[in-house]
Design an enzyme around this catalytic site. Structure first.
Site, PDB file in Angstrom:
ATOM      1  N   CYS A 115       0.834  -1.217   0.000  1.00 57.18           N
ATOM      2  CA  CYS A 115       0.000   0.000   0.000  1.00 57.18           C
ATOM      3  C   CYS A 115       0.863   1.258   0.000  1.00 57.18           C
ATOM      4  O   CYS A 115       0.521   2.259  -0.638  1.00 57.18           O
ATOM      5  CB  CYS A 115      -0.909   0.038   1.224  1.00 57.18           C
ATOM      6  SG  CYS A 115      -2.103  -1.279   1.249  1.00 57.18           S
ATOM      7  N   ASP A 144     -20.696  12.519 -15.469  1.00 56.14           N
ATOM      8  CA  ASP A 144     -22.136  12.335 -15.213  1.00 56.14           C
ATOM      9  C   ASP A 144     -22.376  11.606 -13.887  1.00 56.14           C
ATOM     10  O   ASP A 144     -23.507  11.207 -13.590  1.00 56.14           O
ATOM     11  CB  ASP A 144     -22.777  11.567 -16.374  1.00 56.14           C
ATOM     12  CG  ASP A 144     -22.090  10.215 -16.619  1.00 56.14           C
ATOM     13  OD1 ASP A 144     -21.172   9.861 -15.860  1.00 56.14           O
ATOM     14  OD2 ASP A 144     -22.484   9.526 -17.578  1.00 56.14           O
TER      15      ASP A 144
HETATM   16  C1  BEZ Z   1       0.478  -4.731   1.774  1.00 61.26           C
HETATM   17  O1  BEZ Z   1      -0.051  -3.648   1.511  1.00 61.26           O
HETATM   18  O2  BEZ Z   1       1.679  -4.867   1.767  1.00 61.26           O
HETATM   19  C2  BEZ Z   1      -0.380  -5.934   2.035  1.00 61.26           C
HETATM   20  C3  BEZ Z   1      -1.582  -5.792   2.683  1.00 61.26           C
HETATM   21  C4  BEZ Z   1      -2.357  -6.919   2.924  1.00 61.26           C
HETATM   22  C5  BEZ Z   1      -1.927  -8.172   2.512  1.00 61.26           C
HETATM   23  C6  BEZ Z   1      -0.721  -8.290   1.849  1.00 61.26           C
HETATM   24  C7  BEZ Z   1       0.065  -7.174   1.608  1.00 61.26           C
END
Ligand code: BEZ
Length: 203
Positions: free
Chosen positions: A26, A119
């Protein structure tokens, strides 16, 4: 029941979800999304992320993301992150990943991308599992295709990149296509003899 109000009527929107704050994939994704965020604003697209943690966590985590991008910690993060710590929006929008759980056994959010048109209708959704990070060049490419095809009666072929030739949709008759695309229509000869593979320069 949720109602998302997009203040600027004429903009496009992207809502993208993340499994959790302070997680490695993330962090790379949000860092990547923050880098070309001017690429999104140039396309009149407002971005908003979602993660199932608190606002306080988001504030702390965005500092890490800026550091990952080698940016000053005082820099403003370029788009908001929804604090969906009760998972309400994630449940309402079908974003939970049934296979990935947190340490308490609660499901994490999958990596969803929703592109909303001017829209306010959903134009595209992508769903990646938590274990696979997204490609933001591809997200910019699909926005280019969505915006082009919203304005012009054309379609974009596999692996299309902005500026490349586009396809004439099959529901446009040959005579109409000749008028509609003055730059020319090229029809590829095929074994079936059917004239459905038609290209024209990008309008
Ligand atoms: C990550 O963002 O690294 C991650 C999050 C959940 C499961 C596996 C990886």
């Amino acid at each position: 029941m949720f109602q998302v109000t997009i203040p600027q009527m004429s903009c496009w929107g992207i809502l993208f979800s993340h499994p959790r704050d302070y997680t490695p994939v993330c962090t790379t994704e949000l860092g990547r999304a923050a880098k070309p965020s001017d690429e999104f604003s140039r396309r009149n697209v407002k971005m908003i992320a979602l993660s199932i943690d608190s606002l306080e966590d988001h504030h702390g985590w965005t500092k890490d993301i800026l550091a990952y991008n080698n940016e000053e910690s005082g820099c403003a993060f370029p788009f908001p992150i929804i604090a969906d710590n009760q998972r309400e929006l994630a449940v309402a929008l079908g974003m939970l990943d049934p296979d990935e759980k947190d340490k308490d056994g609660m499901p994490l959010t999958a990596r969803c991308v929703f592109v909303i048109g001017q829209d306010k209708k959903l134009k595209l959704s992508l769903l990646y599992p938590a274990t696979t990070g997204r490609n933001f060049d591809e997200i910019l490419r699909v926005v280019d295709s969505l915006q082009l095809t919203a304005k012009n009666r054309v379609a974009t072929p596999a692996d299309w990149q902005p500026g490349e030739r586009v396809m004439v949709p099959p529901n446009i008759p040959e005579e109409e296509a000749a008028v509609m695309f003055p730059a020319g229509v090229y029809t590829k000869e095929l074994p079936s003899g059917r004239k459905y593979l038609r290209y024209t320069p990008q309008p």
